[in-house]
Design a protein around this motif. Structure first.
Motif, PDB file in Angstrom:
ATOM      1  N   THR A  89       7.051  -1.558  -1.555  1.00  0.00           N
ATOM      2  CA  THR A  89       7.065  -2.050  -2.937  1.00  0.00           C
ATOM      3  C   THR A  89       7.012  -0.841  -3.879  1.00  0.00           C
ATOM      4  OG1 THR A  89       4.669  -2.315  -2.830  1.00  0.00           O
ATOM      5  CG2 THR A  89       5.997  -4.274  -2.413  1.00  0.00           C
TER       6      THR A  89
ATOM      7  N   ARG B 266       1.187  -4.904  -1.446  1.00  0.00           N
ATOM      8  CA  ARG B 266       1.263  -6.344  -1.217  1.00  0.00           C
ATOM      9  C   ARG B 266       1.518  -6.631   0.263  1.00  0.00           C
ATOM     10  NH1 ARG B 266       4.522  -6.211  -6.151  1.00  0.00           N
ATOM     11  NH2 ARG B 266       6.415  -6.651  -4.982  1.00  0.00           N
TER      12      ARG B 266
ATOM     13  N   ASP C 132       4.319  -4.956   2.121  1.00  0.00           N
ATOM     14  CA  ASP C 132       4.106  -3.573   2.559  1.00  0.00           C
ATOM     15  C   ASP C 132       3.539  -3.546   3.986  1.00  0.00           C
ATOM     16  OD1 ASP C 132       4.849  -2.114   0.152  1.00  0.00           O
ATOM     17  OD2 ASP C 132       3.082  -3.046  -0.768  1.00  0.00           O
TER      18      ASP C 132
END
Ligand code: AFP
Length: 328
Positions: free
Chosen positions: A128, A134, A137
């Protein structure tokens, strides 16, 4: 640092992240060594996301690793086998370019009986663009790992890691509090002398899995009979087999049709180390490192260790038509 010099573009952040993990390992090691003396043995009273009883040391190790890396600006998110959701770095902190996945204390049923346990880690580059990391990832195939390693708290505390330039082992010298290079460039034998599997699952296995374990026990064609070693702590079983040569299996069975071990926290990092040391890792059909994870706590069958032994298992199980004994 020597490895870092081979990459002129390196900023030193990865080396520093590995140092952060070394610090966490030293703190956990100190606790493990004093576990019988302090009030830290036993169950914590909570159940983790896997539905397993958490031990006090599990909880301590989980927080120690997270605290060691979350405020340094080197990672954007961490995810632990013990936690349901990923932990993004707090919004008021600098988010770095790395992603850390870890099993804080593998083999925790061994804690109270003084047998070896370990910490496993896997590092990816974030996918990201910025800010706290997030889930996406974290959900990257093992082949994209930039580093992987483990610490085994055994007769001594040993750190084994790879950044893709071979596998190196360091032993903690408790008198100076530093990890010293003790096993440079580890290569695992192509054929192992040990096999490691929980044989109490025999009746839950497919005929293919029973055949390969029978072959390791009694010999079959070119496969020589091996010695059995299984302690129920993946790190300890893997480490012995890495050094001495051997194959570890946790196939799918009727109780765990997807396998028991976790792809992101256990299988993928150890698979990277196995491949870097000249060994192999599959789910009984395809390389572990090529598996694209769909969930954070995804499980996988696992066949891991000496190259020729893994190839034998993978050949038999592929012919049977499943991944390490599971249904296609
Ligand atoms: P714990 O961390 O819950 O003790 O699990 C250990 C583990 O994930 C792995 O380290 C072992 O190889 C495997 O499970 C042992 O499983 P069995 O007890 O089913 O043989």
């Amino acid at each position: 640092m020597e490895q870092e010099r081979l990459h002129p573009e390196a900023t030193g952040e990865l080396s520093n992240l590995l140092y952060d993990l070394c610090l966490a390992a030293k703190i956990i090691s100190r606790h493990v060594r004093r576990a019988g003396l302090t009030d830290i043995l036993g169950a914590h009273g909570s159940v983790n996301v896997q539905g397993e009883q958490q031990q006090n040391l599990d909880v301590f190790a989980n927080e120690t690793v997270r605290d060691a890396v979350q405020h340094t600006g080197r990672v954007c998110v961490t995810a632990s086998e013990e936690d349901e959701e990923p932990s993004p770095v707090p919004a008021n902190r600098l988010a770095g370019k790395y992603v850390l996945l870890y099993d804080p204390l593998d083999g925790s049923t061994n804690i109270d009986v003084n047998a070896s346990i370990g910490t496993i880690f896997s590092i990816h580059r974030r996918v990201t663009p910025g800010g706290p990391g997030r889930l996406e990832d974290c959900l990257q195939a093992g082949r994209r790992q930039v580093a992987a390693g483990y610490i085994v708290y055994g007769s001594s505390t040993v750190l084994v890691y790879t950044t893709g330039g071979g596998v190196h082992g360091f032993t903690l010298d408790p008198t100076i509090g530093e990890f010293l290079l003790s096993h440079p460039d580890i290569r695992t034998p192509a054929v192992g002398k040990y096999y490691s599997v929980n044989e109490s699952n025999w009746n839950k296995w497919t005929p293919g899995v029973q055949r390969v374990v029978g072959a390791f026990k009694n010999g079959e064609g070119p496969v020589q009979a091996k010695n059995a070693r299984y302690i129920g702590s993946l790190v300890a079983d893997f480490h012995r087999n890495l050094i001495a040569g051997g194959v570890f299996l946790y196939p799918a069975d009727t109780k765990s049709p997807q396998g028991k071990l976790r792809l992101l926290y256990e299988a993928a990092p150890l698979a990277m180390i196995a491949e870097q040391a000249g060994g192999a890792a599959t789910d009984g059909r395809a390389p572990i490192l090529d598996q694209q994870p769909k969930g954070l706590h995804q499980r996988t069958p696992l066949v891991l260790g000496s190259r020729d032994d893994v190839a034998f298992v993978t050949g038999v199980l592929s012919a049977e038509g499943g991944s390490a004994g599971g249904a296609r």
